[in-house]
Design a protein around this motif. Structure first.
Motif, PDB file in Angstrom:
ATOM      1  N   ALA A   5     -11.610  43.542 -27.657  1.00  0.00           N
ATOM      2  CA  ALA A   5     -10.364  42.784 -27.477  1.00  0.00           C
ATOM      3  C   ALA A   5     -10.192  42.277 -26.055  1.00  0.00           C
ATOM      4  CB  ALA A   5      -9.156  43.628 -27.899  1.00  0.00           C
ATOM      5  N   PHE A  18     -10.824  48.992 -27.714  1.00  0.00           N
ATOM      6  CA  PHE A  18     -10.898  48.636 -29.131  1.00  0.00           C
ATOM      7  C   PHE A  18     -12.344  48.475 -29.567  1.00  0.00           C
ATOM      8  CE2 PHE A  18      -6.474  47.614 -30.240  1.00  0.00           C
ATOM      9  CZ  PHE A  18      -5.908  47.716 -28.996  1.00  0.00           C
ATOM     10  N   GLN A  19     -12.533  48.579 -30.867  1.00  0.00           N
ATOM     11  CA  GLN A  19     -13.867  48.415 -31.432  1.00  0.00           C
ATOM     12  C   GLN A  19     -14.452  47.053 -31.070  1.00  0.00           C
ATOM     13  OE1 GLN A  19     -13.957  49.080 -35.635  1.00  0.00           O
ATOM     14  NE2 GLN A  19     -16.170  49.072 -35.706  1.00  0.00           N
ATOM     15  N   SER A  20     -13.594  46.026 -31.107  1.00  0.00           N
ATOM     16  CA  SER A  20     -14.052  44.672 -30.781  1.00  0.00           C
ATOM     17  C   SER A  20     -13.957  44.403 -29.280  1.00  0.00           C
ATOM     18  CB  SER A  20     -13.184  43.658 -31.515  1.00  0.00           C
ATOM     19  OG  SER A  20     -11.856  43.757 -31.029  1.00  0.00           O
ATOM     20  N   ASP A  31      -6.453  42.359 -32.719  1.00  0.00           N
ATOM     21  CA  ASP A  31      -6.723  43.269 -31.602  1.00  0.00           C
ATOM     22  C   ASP A  31      -6.164  42.768 -30.280  1.00  0.00           C
ATOM     23  OD1 ASP A  31      -8.067  44.906 -33.212  1.00  0.00           O
ATOM     24  OD2 ASP A  31     -10.067  44.544 -32.390  1.00  0.00           O
ATOM     25  N   ILE A  32      -6.180  41.442 -30.087  1.00  0.00           N
ATOM     26  CA  ILE A  32      -5.860  40.902 -28.768  1.00  0.00           C
ATOM     27  C   ILE A  32      -4.400  41.174 -28.381  1.00  0.00           C
ATOM     28  CG2 ILE A  32      -5.778  38.794 -27.392  1.00  0.00           C
ATOM     29  CD1 ILE A  32      -8.599  39.146 -27.849  1.00  0.00           C
ATOM     30  N   MET A  40      -6.470  51.962 -24.053  1.00  0.00           N
ATOM     31  CA  MET A  40      -7.244  52.006 -25.283  1.00  0.00           C
ATOM     32  C   MET A  40      -8.401  51.017 -25.200  1.00  0.00           C
ATOM     33  SD  MET A  40      -5.796  51.905 -29.111  1.00  0.00           S
ATOM     34  CE  MET A  40      -6.794  51.587 -30.557  1.00  0.00           C
ATOM     35  N   VAL A  83      -0.855  47.542 -25.439  1.00  0.00           N
ATOM     36  CA  VAL A  83      -1.277  48.804 -24.822  1.00  0.00           C
ATOM     37  C   VAL A  83      -1.419  48.632 -23.310  1.00  0.00           C
ATOM     38  CG1 VAL A  83      -3.106  50.523 -24.716  1.00  0.00           C
ATOM     39  CG2 VAL A  83      -2.405  49.613 -26.915  1.00  0.00           C
ATOM     40  N   ASP A  84      -1.853  47.442 -22.889  1.00  0.00           N
ATOM     41  CA  ASP A  84      -1.995  47.181 -21.462  1.00  0.00           C
ATOM     42  C   ASP A  84      -0.650  47.050 -20.762  1.00  0.00           C
ATOM     43  OD1 ASP A  84      -4.703  47.311 -21.415  1.00  0.00           O
ATOM     44  OD2 ASP A  84      -5.057  45.157 -21.527  1.00  0.00           O
ATOM     45  N   PRO A 139      -7.500  37.088 -33.141  1.00  0.00           N
ATOM     46  CA  PRO A 139      -7.721  38.422 -33.712  1.00  0.00           C
ATOM     47  C   PRO A 139      -6.549  39.357 -33.401  1.00  0.00           C
ATOM     48  CG  PRO A 139      -9.601  37.719 -32.392  1.00  0.00           C
ATOM     49  CD  PRO A 139      -8.534  36.715 -32.177  1.00  0.00           C
ATOM     50  N   ALA A 143      -4.070  44.846 -27.802  1.00  0.00           N
ATOM     51  CA  ALA A 143      -4.598  45.273 -26.511  1.00  0.00           C
ATOM     52  C   ALA A 143      -3.588  44.946 -25.416  1.00  0.00           C
ATOM     53  CB  ALA A 143      -5.930  44.584 -26.223  1.00  0.00           C
TER      54      ALA A 143
END
Lengths: 293, 348
Positions: free
Chosen positions: B87, B83-85, A187-188, B81, A194-195, A185, A191
């Motif tokens: 993550a 996330f919606q999921s 998002d991973i 942040m 951002v991390d 995904p 993320a």
């Protein structure tokens, strides 16, 4: 209704059963039967000899050498494929102008018949006309009158067949890894960004570990295929020079078909079957796992 | 310290298309819980992603703590942040998920451990340290995601619909918990949601967005009671504000201010409307009546009334009643721009 269903089901899957029996089952059983006999090309006699053929090949230095080279050939080429495919998949994932074209180019070695590709390589690695040697000469890296015999010196020949086989296998692994990569995904990695993770941390601690199941599939299928394939070696070196690039499939072919010793050829070719079955089992299991998660 | 500011921030995804975010000027206050509220496609997530550094603005400036961050990567912005999921990294244990940002910072191991325990204790998830994300429930995952976000004590906290994956019952408690949590750590938070109840309940201020533009910024009471335009008026509230377009003014009032005979008389100065009730819904704590205005300049316009169940007046379907709105509860909008205008006389 119920009576009709009783034969309809079997009738529908019978073609598949026949196909598997005729084209996989029978030859495999024949190979096994030959390996415990004294069968020869051109003779119809069949005598059971037990494990004599296996004892004989285990005492044959050529076979032991081929066995060793099979492992060298498979492991080295798979390591190279793994590294190359990861790099390619990671760089082809991002959108850039011409990405489709590059993806198509990457696939070419796989789509083109391996014999044609290997013939091209035969010329590239030719002792007189090698374009690689030509370039090296131009850059004064090798002596014009003493160019490397790419396919004529044991170490260089092994290196050459490994590289050509890697070239041939790379697209398949790349496509599998690309599929695995796109399944992560979006998002991973975001993320991770951002991390505070940079490219290398994201790649080695997030992306590649998440792709591990699919990498397993690619490597195991690649390894099984490499263990059982002889095309590249047959076309480039025929196992030479002095049997230094002989692997199990070529050894079996030269002994059993060209050397007419069907029994010993069969014994050589099924020698690795137990090992490959284990590898195939692991491959299928991790393929299944990759699907679920 | 961590005040986020955007100046004329614009994002256009495809050249020639309308912008996903258009000329947004925004300024958050220290320690504030700022909610970006809007329907899907209103640009709220894109705005958040630009602040996070995951999306590059087409034009405009983003400042965090007074520093221009347009060209900084997400990691250089010192933000966290959710996330919606969520993550979460699926192959890592909860503990490893939480310490991941600290490892990326290069924090020594013992401090990492301490920091992770601190973050986990705030959210009550220490007992989950060895589990993998797939072994957690939705609520637990959300807490892990929060722990991972706060563990390095960021200067700014971005949340993208973090409650939308929870079931309704859990959502209410998680909402309250999250709100308390933010107050306790005191970090400025920007929270994206399409749920007006969440926005009203949690936000110190609410930014209402539509079609990439900010329609109104204000406290929940501001945006609900004093909507800046008809979009805000109808987006907030359920059922939404009654909007009655008249010849030269649009009149709006909330359903809960549109009251039946007997109540209306006690309100002081008020405006009466004939209300033809078409049907009513009994919702336990209240009744919602649907119908049309009868007579006057707004004849035939749809209207809704919301009456507390404690008003046991008989209002049968199909009856014609006289309802009234207190004058102070009537809002006026310009028919051309649909923006609020000063009170006018109501056409008879």
């Amino acid at each position: 209704m119920i009576r009709r269903q009783r034969w309809l089901g079997p009738a529908m899957f019978m073609p598949a059963v026949i196909y598997i029996l005729a084209l996989v089952g029978v030859p495999f059983v024949m190979a096994f039967l030959y390996s415990v006999s004294d069968a020869k090309v051109g003779s119809v006699s069949y005598h059971f000899v037990g494990l004599q053929n296996f004892v004989s090949i285990l005492h044959n230095p050529a076979f032991l050498r081929a066995l060793q080279d099979s492992f060298v050939f498979t492991i080295t080429s798979q390591v190279l494929v793994l590294i190359g495919a990861n790099i390619l998949a990671l760089s082809l994932k991002e959108a850039f102008p011409g990405r489709r074209f590059f993806r198509f180019l990457i696939l070419l070695p796989w789509v083109a018949p391996v014999s044609i590709g290997s013939l091209g390589w035969k010329w590239i690695l030719d002792s007189l006309y090698s374009v690689i040697s030509w370039v090296l000469v131009r850059f004064h890296l090798v002596n014009q009158y003493d160019t490397p015999m790419w396919l004529g010196e044991p170490k260089l020949a092994m290196m050459s067949v490994i590289l050509v086989h890697t070239w041939h296998m790379l697209p398949f692994a790349t496509v599998i890894l690309l599929a695995g990569l796109t399944a992560i995904p979006k998002d991973i990695p975001e993320a991770a960004a951002v991390d505070g993770a940079g490219f290398f941390r994201t790649t080695f601690q997030i992306t590649i570990p998440m792709m591990l199941p699919i990498i397993n599939v690619a490597v195991l299928f690649g390894a099984i295929f490499t263990f059982t394939d002889m095309t590249v070696i047959y076309i480039l070196t025929r196992g030479g020079p002095y049997d230094t690039t002989q692997v199990i499939p070529t050894e079996a072919f030269f002994t059993g078909i060209l050397g007419s010793d069907l029994a010993e050829g069969a014994a050589i070719s099924i020698f690795l079957v137990p090992l490959l079955i284990i590898a195939a089992y692991i491959a299928l299991r991790s393929a299944h796992r990759a699907e679920v998660t | 310290m961590a005040v986020v500011e955007t100046r004329k921030l614009t994002k256009v995804f495809k050249r020639g298309n309308v912008g996903a975010v258009v000329n947004v000027d925004l300024q958050s206050r220290e320690g504030e819980f700022l909610v970006l509220l809007g329907p899907s496609g209103s640009g709220k997530t894109t705005l958040l992603r630009m602040i996070a550094g995951l999306e590059e603005p087409t034009s405009g400036e983003i400042l965090i703590g007074g520093k221009l961050v347009n060209d900084l990567t997400p990691r250089e912005r010192g933000i966290a942040m959710v996330f919606q999921s969520y993550a979460l990294y699926p192959h890592l244990s909860v503990f490893k998920n939480i310490v991941f940002p600290l490892k990326a910072q290069g924090m020594p191991k013992e401090r990492r451990q301490k920091q992770a325990e601190w973050a986990a204790s705030l959210l009550g998830i220490q007992h989950l340290f060895d589990r993998k994300p797939r072994e957690l429930s939705g609520g637990e995952r959300q807490r892990v995601a929060l722990a991972r976000a706060i563990v390095r004590e960021p200067s700014l906290f971005l949340l993208d619909e973090p409650l939308s994956n929870l079931d309704a019952k859990l959502r209410a408690s998680a909402r309250e918990e999250l709100e308390q949590f933010q107050k306790r750590i005191g970090t400025t938070a920007i929270y994206v949601t399409h749920d007006q109840v969440e926005a009203m309940a949690m936000g110190d201020r609410v930014v209402v967005m539509s079609q990439g533009a900010v329609r109104q910024i204000g406290t929940p009471a501001d945006v609900y009671d004093e909507p800046a335009d008809t979009f805000v008026a109808t987006f907030l509230g359920s059922p939404p504000m009654n909007i009655l377009p008249g010849p030269d003014v649009i009149v709006g009032f909330r359903p809960e201010h549109f009251l039946p005979p007997g109540v209306a008389e006690r309100m002081g100065e008020h405006i009466s409307f004939g209300f033809q009730i078409s049907h009513g819904e009994y919702l336990g704590a209240e009744r919602v009546l649907y119908g049309t205005i009868a007579g006057g300049a707004f004849d035939g316009r749809k209207a809704v009334s919301r009456i507390p169940a404690t008003h046991a007046v008989s209002l049968p379907d199909g009856s014609l009643q006289t309802f009234a709105v207190a004058l102070g509860d009537v809002k006026f909008f310009d028919p051309g721009t649909e923006k609020r205008t000063s009170p006018r006389s109501i056409p008879a």
